[in-house]
Design a protein around this motif. Sequence first.
Motif, PDB file in Angstrom:
ATOM      1  N   SER A 235      -2.391   8.830  -0.486  1.00  0.00           N
ATOM      2  CA  SER A 235      -2.035   7.711   0.686  1.00  0.00           C
ATOM      3  C   SER A 235      -3.857   8.116   1.363  1.00  0.00           C
ATOM      4  O   SER A 235      -4.385   7.153   2.513  1.00  0.00           O
ATOM      5  CB  SER A 235      -1.012   7.290   1.170  1.00  0.00           C
TER       6      SER A 235
ATOM      7  N   SER B 261      -7.088   9.199   2.974  1.00  0.00           N
ATOM      8  CA  SER B 261      -9.383   8.534   2.823  1.00  0.00           C
ATOM      9  C   SER B 261      -9.172  10.420   3.059  1.00  0.00           C
ATOM     10  O   SER B 261      -9.033  11.073   2.723  1.00  0.00           O
ATOM     11  CB  SER B 261      -9.625   8.572   4.328  1.00  0.00           C
TER      12      SER B 261
ATOM     13  N   HIS C 150     -21.308   9.922   6.996  1.00  0.00           N
ATOM     14  CA  HIS C 150     -20.913  10.615   8.096  1.00  0.00           C
ATOM     15  C   HIS C 150     -22.832  11.636   8.404  1.00  0.00           C
ATOM     16  O   HIS C 150     -22.967  12.423   9.156  1.00  0.00           O
ATOM     17  CB  HIS C 150     -20.101  12.346   7.808  1.00  0.00           C
TER      18      HIS C 150
ATOM     19  N   GLN D  83     -16.243   4.787  -2.006  1.00  0.00           N
ATOM     20  CA  GLN D  83     -15.717   6.592  -2.032  1.00  0.00           C
ATOM     21  C   GLN D  83     -15.673   7.190  -3.289  1.00  0.00           C
ATOM     22  O   GLN D  83     -16.068   8.434  -3.697  1.00  0.00           O
ATOM     23  CB  GLN D  83     -15.137   6.411  -0.309  1.00  0.00           C
TER      24      GLN D  83
ATOM     25  N   GLY E 167     -11.778  11.688   3.445  1.00  0.00           N
ATOM     26  CA  GLY E 167     -12.321  13.549   4.023  1.00  0.00           C
ATOM     27  C   GLY E 167     -10.677  14.253   4.571  1.00  0.00           C
ATOM     28  O   GLY E 167     -11.254  15.314   4.338  1.00  0.00           O
ATOM     29  N   GLN E 168      -9.818  13.153   4.590  1.00  0.00           N
ATOM     30  CA  GLN E 168      -8.919  13.718   5.004  1.00  0.00           C
ATOM     31  C   GLN E 168      -8.133  15.151   4.078  1.00  0.00           C
ATOM     32  O   GLN E 168      -7.680  15.335   3.716  1.00  0.00           O
ATOM     33  CB  GLN E 168      -7.799  12.580   5.249  1.00  0.00           C
TER      34      GLN E 168
ATOM     35  N   GLY F  61       1.166  -1.324   0.172  1.00  0.00           N
ATOM     36  CA  GLY F  61       0.223   0.187  -0.396  1.00  0.00           C
ATOM     37  C   GLY F  61       0.845   1.254   0.264  1.00  0.00           C
ATOM     38  O   GLY F  61      -0.069   2.133   0.073  1.00  0.00           O
TER      39      GLY F  61
ATOM     40  N   ASN G 165     -13.404  11.270  10.024  1.00  0.00           N
ATOM     41  CA  ASN G 165     -12.351  10.784   8.863  1.00  0.00           C
ATOM     42  C   ASN G 165     -10.903   9.930   9.340  1.00  0.00           C
ATOM     43  O   ASN G 165     -10.134   9.780  10.693  1.00  0.00           O
ATOM     44  CB  ASN G 165     -12.019  12.298   8.167  1.00  0.00           C
ATOM     45  N   GLY G 166     -11.111   9.058   8.444  1.00  0.00           N
ATOM     46  CA  GLY G 166      -9.466   8.199   8.080  1.00  0.00           C
ATOM     47  C   GLY G 166      -9.670   7.254   9.537  1.00  0.00           C
ATOM     48  O   GLY G 166      -8.634   7.145  10.079  1.00  0.00           O
ATOM     49  N   ALA G 167     -10.849   6.689   9.855  1.00  0.00           N
ATOM     50  CA  ALA G 167     -10.473   6.122  11.413  1.00  0.00           C
ATOM     51  C   ALA G 167     -10.849   4.144  10.763  1.00  0.00           C
ATOM     52  O   ALA G 167     -10.767   3.490  11.353  1.00  0.00           O
ATOM     53  CB  ALA G 167     -12.191   6.049  11.777  1.00  0.00           C
ATOM     54  N   GLY G 168     -10.891   4.460   9.436  1.00  0.00           N
ATOM     55  CA  GLY G 168     -10.235   3.594   8.405  1.00  0.00           C
ATOM     56  C   GLY G 168     -11.905   2.343   7.906  1.00  0.00           C
ATOM     57  O   GLY G 168     -12.086   1.532   7.309  1.00  0.00           O
ATOM     58  N   LYS G 169     -12.858   3.736   7.930  1.00  0.00           N
ATOM     59  CA  LYS G 169     -14.350   2.893   7.441  1.00  0.00           C
ATOM     60  C   LYS G 169     -14.126   1.932   5.886  1.00  0.00           C
ATOM     61  O   LYS G 169     -14.017   1.481   5.428  1.00  0.00           O
ATOM     62  CB  LYS G 169     -15.630   3.511   7.012  1.00  0.00           C
ATOM     63  N   SER G 170     -13.144   2.432   4.683  1.00  0.00           N
ATOM     64  CA  SER G 170     -13.036   2.841   4.071  1.00  0.00           C
ATOM     65  C   SER G 170     -12.054   1.309   3.417  1.00  0.00           C
ATOM     66  O   SER G 170     -12.358   0.610   2.425  1.00  0.00           O
ATOM     67  CB  SER G 170     -12.541   3.527   2.740  1.00  0.00           C
ATOM     68  N   THR G 171     -10.950   1.459   4.567  1.00  0.00           N
ATOM     69  CA  THR G 171      -9.761   0.773   3.930  1.00  0.00           C
ATOM     70  C   THR G 171     -11.213  -0.933   4.643  1.00  0.00           C
ATOM     71  O   THR G 171     -10.762  -1.693   3.572  1.00  0.00           O
ATOM     72  CB  THR G 171      -8.899   0.806   4.991  1.00  0.00           C
TER      73      THR G 171
HETATM   74  N1  LIG Z   1      -2.898   3.258   0.463  1.00  0.00           N
HETATM   75  C1  LIG Z   1      -2.272   3.903   2.004  1.00  0.00           C
HETATM   76  N2  LIG Z   1      -1.512   3.876   2.140  1.00  0.00           N
HETATM   77  C2  LIG Z   1      -1.569   4.148   3.597  1.00  0.00           C
HETATM   78  N3  LIG Z   1      -1.667   4.484   4.334  1.00  0.00           N
HETATM   79  C3  LIG Z   1      -3.338   4.491   3.890  1.00  0.00           C
HETATM   80  C4  LIG Z   1      -3.725   3.709   2.398  1.00  0.00           C
HETATM   81  N4  LIG Z   1      -4.616   3.936   2.369  1.00  0.00           N
HETATM   82  C5  LIG Z   1      -5.612   4.472   3.160  1.00  0.00           C
HETATM   83  N5  LIG Z   1      -4.504   4.765   4.900  1.00  0.00           N
HETATM   84  C6  LIG Z   1      -4.404   5.465   5.437  1.00  0.00           C
HETATM   85  O1  LIG Z   1      -5.773   4.669   6.600  1.00  0.00           O
HETATM   86  C7  LIG Z   1      -6.407   5.482   7.127  1.00  0.00           C
HETATM   87  C8  LIG Z   1      -7.827   5.401   6.875  1.00  0.00           C
HETATM   88  O2  LIG Z   1      -8.362   5.687   6.119  1.00  0.00           O
HETATM   89  P1  LIG Z   1      -9.579   5.105   5.543  1.00  0.00           P
HETATM   90  O3  LIG Z   1     -10.136   5.729   3.815  1.00  0.00           O
HETATM   91  O4  LIG Z   1     -10.230   3.733   6.108  1.00  0.00           O
HETATM   92  O5  LIG Z   1     -10.596   6.526   6.185  1.00  0.00           O
HETATM   93  P2  LIG Z   1     -11.758   6.938   6.209  1.00  0.00           P
HETATM   94  O6  LIG Z   1     -12.699   5.968   7.301  1.00  0.00           O
HETATM   95  O7  LIG Z   1     -13.042   5.926   5.227  1.00  0.00           O
HETATM   96  O8  LIG Z   1     -12.282   8.244   6.348  1.00  0.00           O
HETATM   97  P3  LIG Z   1     -12.820   9.307   5.979  1.00  0.00           P
HETATM   98  O9  LIG Z   1     -14.114   9.108   6.202  1.00  0.00           O
HETATM   99  O10 LIG Z   1     -11.757  10.301   6.173  1.00  0.00           O
HETATM  100  O11 LIG Z   1     -13.317   8.640   4.138  1.00  0.00           O
HETATM  101  C9  LIG Z   1      -6.214   6.968   6.725  1.00  0.00           C
HETATM  102  O12 LIG Z   1      -5.766   7.607   7.957  1.00  0.00           O
HETATM  103  C10 LIG Z   1      -5.148   6.999   5.893  1.00  0.00           C
HETATM  104  O13 LIG Z   1      -4.022   8.121   5.570  1.00  0.00           O
END
Ligand SMILES: Nc1ncnc2c1ncn2[C@@H]1O[C@H](COP(=O)(O)OP(=O)(O)OP(=O)(O)O)[C@@H](O)[C@H]1O
Lengths: 420, 420, 328, 273, 273
Positions: free
Chosen positions: E151, E153, D209, D97, E155-156, B418, D50-56
């Motif tokens: 990298s 998210s 959100h 997303q 929202g970030q 990643g 934001n950044g909680a990890g939902k999309s991950t």
């Molecule tokens: N490919 C990547 N490489 C490095 N870090 C990543 C990568 N993808 C996500 N992250 C990190 O993982 C964390 C979670 O990201 P994620 O996209 O899951 O957030 P989210 O909960 O969907 O937020 P949002 O509400 O903003 O969409 C973030 O801090 C992001 O910086």
Amino acid sequence: MTDHSKFTASPTSPLLDRRDERVAHSASLGDSIRAFLDRIRSGDLGMLPVIVGLIIIWTVFSILNPVFLTPNNLVNLLFDSSTVGIISLGIVCMLMVGEIDLSVGSVSGVASAILGVLWVNQGVPAGLAMLAAVAAGALIGFLYAQLFNRFGMPSFVATLAGLLTFLGLQLYLLGTTGSINLPYGSPLVRFGQLLVMPAIVSVVLAALPGLVILYTGYRTAARRRAAGLSSQTSGGIIARAVAVTVVAELIVAYLNQGRGVPWMFGLFVGLVLAMQYALTRTRWGRSMFAVGGNREAARRAGINVRMIYTSAFVCCSTLAAFGGVMAAARLASSSQQAGTGDVNLNAIAAAVIGGTSLFGGRGSAYSALLGIIVIQSISSGLTLLDLSSSLRYMITGGVLAIAVIVDSLARRSRVSHGRA
Amino acid sequence: MTDHSKFTASPTSPLLDRRDERVAHSASLGDSIRAFLDRIRSGDLGMLPVIVGLIIIWTVFSILNPVFLTPNNLVNLLFDSSTVGIISLGIVCMLMVGEIDLSVGSVSGVASAILGVLWVNQGVPAGLAMLAAVAAGALIGFLYAQLFNRFGMPSFVATLAGLLTFLGLQLYLLGTTGSINLPYGSPLVRFGQLLVMPAIVSVVLAALPGLVILYTGYRTAARRRAAGLSSQTSGGIIARAVAVTVVAELIVAYLNQGRGVPWMFGLFVGLVLAMQYALTRTRWGRSMFAVGGNREAARRAGINVRMIYTSAFVCCSTLAAFGGVMAAARLASSSQQAGTGDVNLNAIAAAVIGGTSLFGGRGSAYSALLGIIVIQSISSGLTLLDLSSSLRYMITGGVLAIAVIVDSLARRSRVSHGRA
Amino acid sequence: AEVTDATVAFLMPDQGSTRYEEHDFPGFKAEMDKLCPGCKVIYLNAGADASRQQQQFNSVISQGAKAIVLDPVDSAAAASLVELAQSQGIKVIAYDRPIPDAKADFYVSFDNQAIGKSIADSLVAHLKAKGVSPDKGGVLQINGSPTDAAAGLIKKGIHEGLDNSGYKILAEYDTPDWLPSKAQEWASGQVTRFGDKIVGVVAANDGTGGGAIAALKAAGVDPVPPVTGNDATTAALQLIIAGDQYNTINKPSEIVAAAAANVAMQLLKGETPEAKTTLYNTPSQLFVPVVVTADNFKAEIIDKNIAKADALCVDRYAEGCKALGITQ
Amino acid sequence: MTDTLQGAPASGEPVLSLRGISKHFGAVSALTDIDLDVHAGEVVALVGDNGAGKSTLVKILSGVHQPSAGAIRFRGEAVTLNDPSAALSLGIATVFQDLALCENLDVVANIFLGRELDPLRMDEVTMETRSWQLLNELSARIPSVRAAVASLSGGQRQTVAIARSLLLDPKLILLDEPTAALGVAQTAEVLDLIERVRDRGLGVVMISHNMEDVRAVADRIVVLRLGRNNGEFSPDASNEELVSAITGASNNSVSRRAGRRQAQTAQQPESGQ
Amino acid sequence: MTDTLQGAPASGEPVLSLRGISKHFGAVSALTDIDLDVHAGEVVALVGDNGAGKSTLVKILSGVHQPSAGAIRFRGEAVTLNDPSAALSLGIATVFQDLALCENLDVVANIFLGRELDPLRMDEVTMETRSWQLLNELSARIPSVRAAVASLSGGQRQTVAIARSLLLDPKLILLDEPTAALGVAQTAEVLDLIERVRDRGLGVVMISHNMEDVRAVADRIVVLRLGRNNGEFSPDASNEELVSAITGASNNSVSRRAGRRQAQTAQQPESGQ
Ligand SMILES: Nc1ncnc2c1ncn2[C@@H]1O[C@H](COP(=O)(O)OP(=O)(O)OP(=O)(O)O)[C@@H](O)[C@H]1O
Ligand SMILES: Nc1ncnc2c1ncn2[C@@H]1O[C@H](COP(=O)(O)OP(=O)(O)OP(=O)(O)O)[C@@H](O)[C@H]1O
Ligand SMILES: [Mg+2]
Ligand SMILES: [Mg+2]
């Protein structure tokens, strides 16, 4: 607030795709023409600018030397275009997925060497030798695909390494003899040098595209009407079919005043049409565009991205090998120099000049056809002028720039009209 | 819900950039090393894979023929790397903004022709002739930029046209004479062929990078501490400085056992460092990355995108011309063949092998240095082996592929972790 | 002094024709093995790249070469190589192409300019013999690569032969990179342009000659006007047998290469090789090449064992071979 | 620390069940030890900062990323999702997303990407008709389905991405902020749609959100914070409860803002407009 | 047909004034004859359905697109915005809907893009410190400002784009759905921020689909529909009024959904969870 009726099938526009009041549509033939002129003004011209560039080049060269436009010179031009054109068609495949193959020249050279060695030196039947040569091309493409998919090696580097490797292989295969004469008079060499269509065949073939346009046009229009979608008017379909037929028949009639339409060119055009069909009307072609446009999105849509890349590499190398076989037939010789020189650059340039993007996801098979004709026209036009090498190079460069400037300007205008 | 303290400067991590509990940070030297190993495992290695590839190549070649690693052979290698390396540095500029220049070979040829004609034939002082040659390069770059910015002509096509045009110009300038000898023994030719640094100078220069790392490292660390940001430990800074110094001094000491470090190579490295500084530490460099990464975003940020493109084109052609002048000095001749052959491909390949992306926005000036050394090592290593041409080509291709496979595999692992 | 274990380098310019690898180097190596079995021979080919040749030159010096046989890619640029080598006491023998701006230790060659003149002269004589009137038309001239110095010499020689022959030069072309396909394309254009006014083609080597023949055949020109060549490649010899090509030049490169080996050994031993002439201030030995046509084919090629009859006279060529008296 | 939910409509074995899922990106731990169950006919809302990890998490479930650790069970069987196509063929449809559309292709091509009718002779007429139907269901205002996606507005693109996911016949739908760019009408349609698919017995995971939307359709609300499970709530949990679970503090910018506004309007009730 | 607003806080000449702006993309008329005024110290909310032309209007104001027709006056003078840099130098800062970030650059580089401190020897330390400050102001949860934007998210990223616009000292701020991807806390911060800049006397144009947020901060609500002006409302206009202006019908999916839910909860008050 009286206008919500516009979004429940309004009586003026009951068609599914004609419900948005913001879009100006063309209904009649006159409207179509107006829309076309509108598109010209806004720069959305497809292949037209390249054709305009081509016409400029032809005009200038025929003024400088009237021999340029004689039927027989054009026949030569078509013969010469076909070999590199076939290679360029493979390049279109690669560019479509946003990758490049720098080794098409070497691959074509290896194919021509295999053909010569097997056929002439080893006495294998010509057909089998050709098949072996083309199969070798496919194998090379598969190899590249493995390097690309498994090791993630950029195609630029993988094929650069291939360029050298296969140049070496070509020299190795031709070994002591250096170059091998292919028998004059054999069907393959006659195909590459002499065979033209009988006048009647060429006239019939030239009528085909128009007929296909008519048939599919009517069929699609009927189906779209049945599905409640807007459809082309009969007038529009007929106008297009007639225009295409007239142009094709005029070209054919003119060439028939000379030696006639080369079968090899017919084969090339056939390949172009087949490729265009495959790219625009099959799932494979759609996937090629998708992978070239956004690899990750294609992957997430469940497309087997690796297989698409593999198919592109194999397609490109196979066509390069086939082009090499044709080039050997054209020259009646498998030489150590086959595929060297500017074959690579010409094949890539033809695709790019014809409008296929280097960055993937945009292009068409026609670009190989148009692009190679532009390049060969410059080259052929210059052979008719007595020029020193230095002037010849400079003029080639200048003319190339001019041919592309027309297209570039059209594309700029397209961007400024928000259509790119 | 007791953990909200983590986001109001917690006592354990008062630093601005260390407040996110999800990130593992390295504080001590041991931690740094662990983090480094972690990065290796996850494939985030920067230049390391290419260096590993290089070491493999060197090992193999020196086993095959010990002469390869003799100081004098390496000195020759550095002389030969410098000319194409300078050209490749220009290519890095173009690739950075996502465009390409296919004509660097021709431009370098024109520059060498101008140098020869003005200096030897017209009797202009060498310095002025050099200046004229380099200025011609800048002018050519400016011309390309106009075609690109005003007409929107793709750089691939514009520079392809340039490739032909300037090859013609080169032939025209050299005219009937064919090639012009530069006076053997003149400072320029001596610079290109013979001049090496006195041992003491080279030792001092090799110590510089380490000192700079120390100085800027400490200064930055102090400023970051003052600003409440995390900073490198002294141990880390010293370790890096010592490592760099030791490597540099070892190389220099080894070369000084032979003829010594060529001034021309010193100049090349100087240019690389200057370019790297410009790309990473100035607003111009930042804008280059931005334009290459997302042209539209850069435009919306108020960057003068056209000027950035112009600077990239001018930079590339100027360096190509300068490289051409150096190549003429190296060869002591302005010849019709200067810049032909594989100069273009080598210059582009060097940049790509070194890790600069063909698609813009990713790369570094060091890639020109590393890439050209890889390419010249292969070439130089093969001259030491008794091989037929066909084998030579095949092996060059194979070795090139191997050199890059290491890097590609590392990059793949980076993606799967990643980090791409 | 006796020399038993010297290193000698043999640096060739390009792969444009196979002769360097098929004839020159084997000839050189064979003679060296005879003269000095303990000596090491390094063969390198620069692939038409002057800077690569410089790199190779430097490389063989670091490998300890004491004599270098150099066929320069760029005759002018090679001057600095000569000076570099001589400043370190290394002997340089110019081979094939002269190095006008520096005094090499020796020059051994066929005379490229003479080659150009011979093929042109031979063609002109043939035309005159057949009674082709100069008013009927003229000849096409296909030169070698515009960036190749040897091609320049051949071009000069062809002009010498044609300019006062009475036959016009209809058009002239420098073939980029000696590419046969380029020659073919250009010749096709000239056929449409001049039609049957083309009474002959002077091509600077067999590859471009073959391209011209292909163009003439493709345009349906029958009979094919006489086309020249140079290098005596197998393909060209077969074309002569088949009656499609008029002549080529037989350069038994082995002989010249052997001479170069002799000179190198003499120089290494500190002897002064005997010079027949002096060219560009350099003691020289020049060999006169022989023009091969169907008439002297058997005598020059088969009898002198340049090529084997059974290699040439495969199926399609068997009949032609009989006609030329090569086989029964 | 969490309000565990009592009367969830969960019944039988879950469609999807995650245990101990972690994901590291280099030094960043985006997810740590996540557990999650989704049952058939249930809408699970996944909320978090934001950044909680939902999309991950969604990307792991759709096969885009591979988890660094943990086990995924789908319909009772342990699965590994190496590839998006693996997830698709199991019946997991996803609206990402970042939408993941091909900008160079037109709307029809994007909707049917990878599922074109008649692979050897694409049936454009049927595909186009079907696209219009899907888009009209979502109240989309798209001038032409033959326009490249690059020329669409943000909301139009999102509608296209949602329309894509309707084509499949999935067992589980993952929606990553499906209504973020949608207009009021389109949002209402999407919420309706979610209820319809729930009623058809599919499992739905929705990220949003917008607490109002979440409460409107979710059967269960799962909160992530900094990559960890941070509680599960029923849709009638109060806004404050949810917000403080999301932000990890009861004194957060939302409550501060709410307090300030209340004070303001109380003080000067006429100055608002 | 429109409720014209009475007591707007507008005073003196507007900062920005548009008359008769139209924009065609080929056959599509994205905007037709738009009029709009924005005064200093005023927050104008621009609302409308998907594809109504809101972003197109913002792009015209920020110099990304050129209008096909119409006149723009900025602080009393007629201007032509040929280029984003022209708009920036006039003092118009924009947060674009598609964010327009360079994914290959890190957060600091993106925030300062085009405005780097010390052009010849960039002052990374100060830039990094300032970035952290800006991001903390917005309650952003970004693991590292040295990570590439690719990298982050959704929202970030949006927070980074908003932070960018705070760097300038603009006269007018255009926010195109600035809170679409933001979490609850970040949204509250952005709304606070909007109020702060309004109080500093800047003009603000905000686009949003969230009527609650719009009503919370806007002084005036301008509705676009199908590329035309479709009324101006005060923030205390009712939801139904706004929605029917946006969708162009009083019987729309929003009202239908609201009605249905009301009926449902009335019938079976316990089945909700
Ligand atoms: N490919 C990547 N490489 C490095 N870090 C990543 C990568 N993808 C996500 N992250 C990190 O993982 C964390 C979670 O990201 P994620 O996209 O899951 O957030 P989210 O909960 O969907 O937020 P949002 O509400 O903003 O969409 C973030 O801090 C992001 O910086
Ligand atoms: N570059 C373009 N080329 C062609 N059409 C375009 C282009 N940009 C926008 N459009 C069209 O103009 C219309 C208005 O788009 P715009 O992005 O302004 O909508 P919007 O009001 O911002 O919608 P959303 O709320 O979905 O963001 C849409 O129908 C869109 O298809
Ligand atoms: Mg997300
Ligand atoms: Mg928008």
